[in-house]
Design an enzyme around this catalytic site. Structure first.
Site, PDB file in Angstrom:
ATOM      1  N   GLY A 413      15.147  63.591 -49.337  1.00  0.00           N
ATOM      2  CA  GLY A 413      15.612  65.061 -48.934  1.00  0.00           C
ATOM      3  C   GLY A 413      16.724  64.857 -47.766  1.00  0.00           C
ATOM      4  CB  SER A 414      17.330  67.656 -45.477  1.00  0.00           C
ATOM      5  OG  SER A 414      17.490  68.837 -46.562  1.00  0.00           O
TER       6      SER A 414
END
Length: 673
Positions: A413-414
């Site tokens: 993810g981020s």
């Protein structure tokens, strides 16, 4: 008449031939005898070569069977008997014995044996045959052995090596427990074997095998299975069976229990499959062997080598054992890890048994300080032989406590966005102060993308959006546009500089991080997804912590090490990030915590920097699925470690901010010290 002449001629020739046959000398006889000895032809040695007095004193069973049995029991190999040859001109006198010095060597289970004797040959008549015959007694088998002596074999167990953390805290040590076993002479009820097998989680067949070993005597203690010292209920049940007792014995202990279970692993009983796999390595069915984790990987260094001795025991009561040969036990190696066990425990405790994983590395050395998988299990249960019901319960637990999460790889993810930024900064396509005007909650480059659009969680992010705010608001659209500016090929090249797509140089078997299933990015849509850690991208938690190192080392990424005596600062990748770009990211990652959505980690007196991340795992083409939350962080003033943490199923717990709470607990606990 001719027939009688023929018969007479044949008799004369026979007499002449027999008269011409040379008699065997002691030299001939000793050569033949030694050849038979080297080939273990004991029966021929007995019938053809021994003196009358010898065969009267020792029957064939004692001579032949005893030597065969000892050869098997003592593991005798490479038996070699040599003798000193007589001079060719030696004249042998039948009224005088012939003596030959001999040397006997052999390899045994306890080591090599070598000794010297003399073979004495006498000229005797055996069943109308005159020849040379040799004297013999049991001391030709082993030195000083007599017919009344017994051979005793004793094993000296090697102590297993210990595992320590970097500060000397024990991770796996030799404590004490009990060995439950049988005294055969007192175990009179054969029907109790089934009950005993059930209590000790073994089989009747194994119990029989233990009792039928060659060394077993009625009053000997025959070990069957280990029992934990605190399992008094089991010990009490065992004592209700006549002939069953227990003795205190060394037993493996894991002081950090569940918090380090997936890392240390455990030792356990030798199985038939393992015994076959290691058949040439000296293991016995009663041995314990490393079954998981470092106990298995470091088995060869930890196990040591048992000692063994061969002794002669005289017939008299209280006779002192005479050593024939003895090999001392060699204890296993004590091994110190780079792990900080107290940090490991703090990370594990902070996760509150939520399913997830964590890793901590020293950014200045590459040393691995923690490897955590949650939830976990008690390694002592497996060491002692876990019951089928208990194993079933653990294996069917939906939280999967037996699954080693730090060995797996997950969509990051981020938490990948600082790496995307680093690649753009180095290429020069990303200008940190230059803002991008982004409006709306979704975006696509153009209609060629079809239905695919990039979504962002915080459309309220201020315009124009620069790198700092893009990280604070974790803006997917910003990073997708930066990845497009970098280009597919250069973005893949940039990720490979951080070790994506290759095996992680680490002693444990952990899943490598991947850019995609085939290592390529096929479309702009996939490029966009990959820029914020989605698509087909996967990252191992240890690697995730490691890829943040260049931000703190101005471009160097070290090979992660686990053994304290390994060389530190082994460069894995270098030249990844300039000091100017590293300084930019350090400043921005601090802002993420101070001004962003990781407020749980914004702790007074502990200036934490880091990046959160949420990876969505869709369960259908349209529906919202499971979300895994990430937080990669370090103390800005004292970056002694980078902590990467992942918690599964955070979709109903506030997303990645939930993980930041757990990480904050670690920093708080350290600050209190």
């Amino acid at each position: 008449m001719k027939k009688l002449l023929c018969i007479g001629s044949f008799l004369i020739v026979s007499i002449l031939l027999s008269g011409c046959t040379e008699k065997e000398t002691p030299a001939d006889r000793v050569e033949a005898y030694v050849n038979n000895w080297n080939e273990s032809k004991f029966s021929k040695m007995y019938t053809d070569f021994l003196t009358s007095d010898t065969t009267k004193m020792y029957d064939a069973d004692e001579f032949v069977d005893r030597q065969k049995k000892l050869a098997k029991d003592l593991g005798i190999k490479n038996l070699k008997v040599t003798y000193k040859k007589a001079k060719e001109e030696t004249e042998w006198k039948e009224e005088e014995p012939a003596v030959f010095p001999i040397k006997i060597t052999m390899d045994t289970i306890a080591g090599p044996i070598e000794f010297e004797k003399e073979l004495t040959w006498n000229y005797e008549t055996h069943e109308d045959t005159d020849n040379w015959y040799t004297e013999w007694d049991p001391s030709f088998i082993l030195p000083k052995l007599t017919e009344k002596d017994k051979i005793q074999i004793s094993t000296m167990s090697a102590k297993r090596g210990k595992l320590f953390d970097r500060n000397g805290n024990p991770l796996a040590v030799n404590g004490t427990g009990y060995e439950a076993g049988i005294v055969p002479g007192k175990f009179t009820d054969e029907t109790k074997k089934s009950e005993l097998a059930a209590l000790l989680n073994t089989t009747v067949e194994f119990i029989d095998k233990q009792l039928n070993q060659s060394w077993v005597q009625p009053d000997y203690f025959v070990p069957i299975a280990p029992v934990a010292k605190n399992n008094q209920a089991l010990l009490d049940k065992l004592l209700t069976i006549p002939g069953i007792t227990y003795q205190e014995t060394e037993m493996r202990e894991y002081p950090y229990g569940e918090s380090a279970a997936h890392l240390t692993g455990y030792i356990g009983k030798m199985t038939a499959e393992l015994l076959e796999k290691h058949k040439d390595e000296g293991y016995k069915e009663t041995d314990l062997i490393g079954r998981q984790g470092l106990e298995r990987i470091l088995e060869e260094r930890l196990r040591g080598k048992d000692g063994i001795g061969i002794y002669i025991k005289g017939p008299e009561t209280g006779a002192v054992l005479q050593k024939v040969v003895e090999t001392e036990a060699v204890n296993g190696e004590n091994i110190t890890l780079t792990i900080d066990a107290e940090l490991q425990k703090k990370i594990f405790t902070s996760m509150k048994s939520e399913p997830g994983t964590g890793a901590a590395v020293d950014p200045q050395t590459g040393e691995t300080l923690a490897l955590v998988s949650s939830p976990s299990f008690d390694p002592a249960e497996f060491m002692l032989g876990i019951s089928g019901d208990r194993y079933k319960k653990l294996s069917e637990d939906p939280l999967k406590p037996l699954f080693n999460r730090f060995a797996a790889a997950y969509a990051p993810g981020s938490s990948l966005k600082p790496i995307t930024a680093a690649i753009g900064l180095e290429k020069g396509t990303l200008k940190p102060a230059q803002g991008l005007s982004i409006t709306g909650q979704t975006w696509q480059k153009d209609s060629s993308w079809g239905a695919y659009r990039v979504s962002r969680l915080h459309p309220e992010a201020p315009n124009p959006l620069n790198l700092k705010n893009a990280l604070i608001y974790s803006d997917n659209i910003y990073f997708a546009q930066q990845a497009l500016a970098i280009g597919k090929e250069d973005f893949v090249t940039g990720l490979t500089k951080f070790g994506f797509g290759e095996e992680i140089p680490f002693m444990l078997n952990i899943s490598p991080s991947q850019i995609s299933n085939d290592g390529k990015i096929a479309s702009e849509g996939q490029l966009a997804d990959t820029s914020f850690g989605q698509g087909q991208m996967l990252a191992n938690i240890l690697h995730l912590a490691t890829i943040y190192e260049p931000i703190l080392t101005n471009g160097i990424m070290y090979k992660p090490t686990l053994l304290l005596d390994d060389k530190t600062q082994q460069v894995w990748k270098e030249g990844i990030l300039s000091q100017e770009n590293a300084d930019e990211l350090k400043k921005d990652l601090r802002s993420v915590v101070v001004d962003g959505f990781a407020q749980a980690a914004n702790i007074p007196d502990i200036p934490i920097s880091g990046k959160t991340g949420t990876a969505e795992l869709k369960t259908s083409a349209e529906g919202r699925g499971q979300e895994n939350g990430f937080f990669v962080s370090y103390n800005s003033n004292n970056p002694s470690f980078i902590l990467a943490m992942m918690i599964e199923n955070v979709e109903d717990n506030g997303g990645s901010g939930y993980v930041a709470e757990f990480a904050a607990e670690v920093y708080k606990a350290i600050h209190k010290q």
